[in-house]
Write an enzyme that holds these catalytic residues in place. Structure first.
Site, PDB file in Angstrom:
ATOM      1  N   TYR A 130       0.825  -1.219   0.000  1.00  0.00           N
ATOM      2  CA  TYR A 130       0.000   0.000   0.000  1.00  0.00           C
ATOM      3  C   TYR A 130       0.856   1.266   0.000  1.00  0.00           C
ATOM      4  CZ  TYR A 130      -4.200  -2.710   0.179  1.00  0.00           C
ATOM      5  OH  TYR A 130      -5.216  -3.571  -0.170  1.00  0.00           O
ATOM      6  N   ARG A 184       1.495   1.840  -3.607  1.00  0.00           N
ATOM      7  CA  ARG A 184       0.280   2.338  -4.293  1.00  0.00           C
ATOM      8  C   ARG A 184       0.014   3.791  -3.905  1.00  0.00           C
ATOM      9  NH1 ARG A 184      -4.777  -1.231  -3.761  1.00  0.00           N
ATOM     10  NH2 ARG A 184      -5.482   0.301  -5.295  1.00  0.00           N
ATOM     11  N   GLN A 200     -15.234   2.999  -6.201  1.00  0.00           N
ATOM     12  CA  GLN A 200     -14.553   1.874  -5.549  1.00  0.00           C
ATOM     13  C   GLN A 200     -13.066   2.181  -5.427  1.00  0.00           C
ATOM     14  OE1 GLN A 200     -16.288  -2.003  -7.518  1.00  0.00           O
ATOM     15  NE2 GLN A 200     -16.481  -0.314  -8.939  1.00  0.00           N
ATOM     16  N   ASN A 201     -12.637   3.293  -5.995  1.00  0.00           N
ATOM     17  CA  ASN A 201     -11.206   3.598  -6.030  1.00  0.00           C
ATOM     18  C   ASN A 201     -10.725   4.187  -4.710  1.00  0.00           C
ATOM     19  OD1 ASN A 201     -11.407   2.765  -8.617  1.00  0.00           O
ATOM     20  ND2 ASN A 201     -11.206   4.783  -9.563  1.00  0.00           N
ATOM     21  N   VAL A 202      -9.465   3.913  -4.414  1.00  0.00           N
ATOM     22  CA  VAL A 202      -8.874   4.413  -3.168  1.00  0.00           C
ATOM     23  C   VAL A 202      -7.972   5.619  -3.438  1.00  0.00           C
ATOM     24  CG1 VAL A 202      -9.100   2.266  -1.865  1.00  0.00           C
ATOM     25  CG2 VAL A 202      -7.088   2.585  -3.314  1.00  0.00           C
ATOM     26  N   ASP A 203      -7.793   5.974  -4.714  1.00  0.00           N
ATOM     27  CA  ASP A 203      -7.022   7.194  -5.012  1.00  0.00           C
ATOM     28  C   ASP A 203      -7.926   8.416  -4.834  1.00  0.00           C
ATOM     29  OD1 ASP A 203      -8.335   8.058  -7.549  1.00  0.00           O
ATOM     30  OD2 ASP A 203      -7.506   6.207  -8.382  1.00  0.00           O
ATOM     31  N   HIS A 247     -14.432   1.848  -0.805  1.00  0.00           N
ATOM     32  CA  HIS A 247     -13.320   0.972  -0.393  1.00  0.00           C
ATOM     33  C   HIS A 247     -12.232   1.725   0.352  1.00  0.00           C
ATOM     34  CE1 HIS A 247     -14.535  -2.203  -3.657  1.00  0.00           C
ATOM     35  NE2 HIS A 247     -15.291  -2.255  -2.580  1.00  0.00           N
ATOM     36  N   THR A 269     -15.325  -0.115 -14.521  1.00  0.00           N
ATOM     37  CA  THR A 269     -15.386  -1.164 -13.498  1.00  0.00           C
ATOM     38  C   THR A 269     -15.857  -2.465 -14.118  1.00  0.00           C
ATOM     39  OG1 THR A 269     -16.438  -1.891 -11.435  1.00  0.00           O
ATOM     40  CG2 THR A 269     -17.681  -0.299 -12.750  1.00  0.00           C
ATOM     41  N   SER A 270     -15.311  -3.576 -13.632  1.00  0.00           N
ATOM     42  CA  SER A 270     -15.733  -4.891 -14.128  1.00  0.00           C
ATOM     43  C   SER A 270     -17.030  -5.335 -13.467  1.00  0.00           C
ATOM     44  CB  SER A 270     -14.633  -5.921 -13.854  1.00  0.00           C
ATOM     45  OG  SER A 270     -14.384  -5.997 -12.464  1.00  0.00           O
TER      46      SER A 270
HETATM   47  P1  OAD Z   1     -11.251  -4.139 -12.371  1.00  0.00           P
HETATM   48  O1  OAD Z   1      -9.768  -4.242 -12.611  1.00  0.00           O
HETATM   49  O2  OAD Z   1     -11.967  -5.354 -11.914  1.00  0.00           O
HETATM   50  O3  OAD Z   1     -11.974  -3.632 -13.693  1.00  0.00           O
HETATM   51  C1  OAD Z   1     -11.489  -2.529 -14.383  1.00  0.00           C
HETATM   52  C2  OAD Z   1     -12.405  -2.265 -15.556  1.00  0.00           C
HETATM   53  O4  OAD Z   1     -11.978  -1.067 -16.186  1.00  0.00           O
HETATM   54  C3  OAD Z   1     -12.406  -3.355 -16.627  1.00  0.00           C
HETATM   55  O5  OAD Z   1     -13.743  -3.675 -16.931  1.00  0.00           O
HETATM   56  C4  OAD Z   1     -11.727  -2.705 -17.841  1.00  0.00           C
HETATM   57  O6  OAD Z   1     -12.340  -3.107 -19.059  1.00  0.00           O
HETATM   58  C5  OAD Z   1     -11.989  -1.245 -17.592  1.00  0.00           C
HETATM   59  N1  OAD Z   1     -10.955  -0.346 -18.131  1.00  0.00           N
HETATM   60  C6  OAD Z   1      -9.618  -0.514 -18.193  1.00  0.00           C
HETATM   61  N2  OAD Z   1      -9.019   0.568 -18.712  1.00  0.00           N
HETATM   62  C7  OAD Z   1     -10.012   1.460 -18.977  1.00  0.00           C
HETATM   63  C8  OAD Z   1     -10.058   2.775 -19.522  1.00  0.00           C
HETATM   64  N3  OAD Z   1      -8.953   3.413 -19.888  1.00  0.00           N
HETATM   65  N4  OAD Z   1     -11.270   3.375 -19.627  1.00  0.00           N
HETATM   66  C9  OAD Z   1     -12.415   2.751 -19.251  1.00  0.00           C
HETATM   67  N5  OAD Z   1     -12.434   1.509 -18.735  1.00  0.00           N
HETATM   68  C10 OAD Z   1     -11.259   0.871 -18.601  1.00  0.00           C
HETATM   69  O7  OAD Z   1     -11.449  -2.920 -11.353  1.00  0.00           O
HETATM   70  P2  OAD Z   1     -12.712  -2.563 -10.439  1.00  0.00           P
HETATM   71  O8  OAD Z   1     -13.981  -2.945 -11.085  1.00  0.00           O
HETATM   72  O9  OAD Z   1     -12.519  -1.162  -9.991  1.00  0.00           O
HETATM   73  O10 OAD Z   1     -11.310  -3.718  -4.307  1.00  0.00           O
HETATM   74  O11 OAD Z   1     -12.444  -3.515  -9.205  1.00  0.00           O
HETATM   75  C11 OAD Z   1     -13.317  -3.430  -8.109  1.00  0.00           C
HETATM   76  C12 OAD Z   1     -12.568  -3.725  -6.848  1.00  0.00           C
HETATM   77  O12 OAD Z   1     -11.806  -4.921  -6.989  1.00  0.00           O
HETATM   78  C13 OAD Z   1     -11.520  -2.702  -6.460  1.00  0.00           C
HETATM   79  O13 OAD Z   1     -12.068  -1.587  -5.796  1.00  0.00           O
HETATM   80  C14 OAD Z   1     -10.624  -3.484  -5.552  1.00  0.00           C
HETATM   81  C15 OAD Z   1     -10.508  -4.747  -6.362  1.00  0.00           C
HETATM   82  O14 OAD Z   1     -10.240  -5.898  -5.655  1.00  0.00           O
HETATM   83  C16 OAD Z   1     -10.599  -3.842  -3.158  1.00  0.00           C
HETATM   84  O15 OAD Z   1      -9.370  -3.764  -3.119  1.00  0.00           O
HETATM   85  C17 OAD Z   1     -11.460  -4.088  -1.963  1.00  0.00           C
END
Ligand code: OAD
Length: 230
Positions: free
Chosen positions: A54, A57, A87-90, A105, A172-173
């Site tokens: 961390y 990060r 969901q971002n920590v930044d 988060h 987000t995924s």
């Molecule tokens: P993910 O890494 O699961 O998903 C990121 C998403 O962003 C994917 O669907 C990509 O297609 C998309 N992506 C990548 N680059 C992009 C761009 N330039 N523009 C638009 N979309 C783009 O990340 P999160 O969904 O944020 O939690 O993950 C959720 C949580 O999982 C996080 O908050 C974290 C992680 O484990 C904890 O640490 C508790």
């Protein structure tokens, strides 16, 4: 009264600021096991490893700059009542000018006592070292949510999502619960758009705009600002 827009974001919105996503190829969870760095058990077993993950990060996030996607989201405030639920920590949304940001988060730039969750302090870009204590005497840890812990501000986030007239989901995924599940409460939203690179299964009722948020959001926000509700 202005329409309410809830913008729900994930790691993809910060990708073009140079911060890694989690599940894309080369993402953080491909380089590190969640079980080694992002659970309370990992912290109990090997606190130095977790703190150093961390710390790195935190310093990367502090060195990063908001991108055109974060700035476009902030500009939405010119025409709408906007709440960002992230969901971002930044802190790139705040640094781009968004005035209301709910962090589900937690925040990298905050530390808290490991036995005293209420003892939170802002540490900016500074590292947390083993032996650093909160004012109540327990080891400091990042004020972020680890797997197995409760997410922050759920009630406030649900209230905003229920009241949203429009929902904009970015980068987000939608694979991490309970955060992703909160979107099921967007009962009143007449317009739902998702901006992301990849999606296995676009959720029902959403318009999917496929691409990079820093490229697509300025145009989308300009459209929404040009045709605000009557
Ligand atoms: P993910 O890494 O699961 O998903 C990121 C998403 O962003 C994917 O669907 C990509 O297609 C998309 N992506 C990548 N680059 C992009 C761009 N330039 N523009 C638009 N979309 C783009 O990340 P999160 O969904 O944020 O939690 O993950 C959720 C949580 O999982 C996080 O908050 C974290 C992680 O484990 C904890 O640490 C508790």
């Amino acid at each position: 009264m202005r329409e309410k827009v809830v913008v729900f974001t994930g790691a993809g919105v910060s990708a073009e600021s140079g911060l890694g996503t989690f599940r894309d190829a080369g993402g953080l969870w491909h380089e590190h096991s969640v079980y080694d760095v992002a659970t309370p058990e990992a912290f109990a077993r090997n606190p130095e490893l977790v703190l150093s993950f961390y710390n790195e990060r935190r310093s990367k996030a502090a060195a990063a700059e908001p991108n055109a996607g974060h700035r476009a989201i902030a500009e939405l405030e010119q025409g709408f009542d906007v709440v960002v639920v992230t969901q971002n920590v930044d802190d790139l949304h705040e640094r781009a000018g968004s005035s209301r940001v709910i962090h589900l988060h937690g925040k990298l730039r905050e530390a808290r006592g490991s036995d005293h969750p209420e003892a939170v302090r802002d540490i900016g870009a500074e590292p947390i070292n083993l032996g650093d204590l909160c004012e109540r005497g327990s080891q400091l840890r990042p004020n972020v949510v680890w797997f197995g812990e409760e997410i922050h501000h759920v009630d406030a986030a649900v209230r905003e999502i229920r009241a949203a007239d429009r929902l904009l989901v970015v980068g987000t995924s939608l694979s991490v619960y309970p955060a992703a599940g909160l979107l099921g409460d967007a009962w009143n939203a007449r317009e739902k758009v998702i901006v992301t690179l990849d999606l296995d299964d676009p959720p029902r009722g959403y318009e999917w705009r496929r691409g990079k948020s820093a490229e697509l959001l300025p145009g989308l926000v300009a459209e929404w600002l040009a045709f605000p509700p009557g």
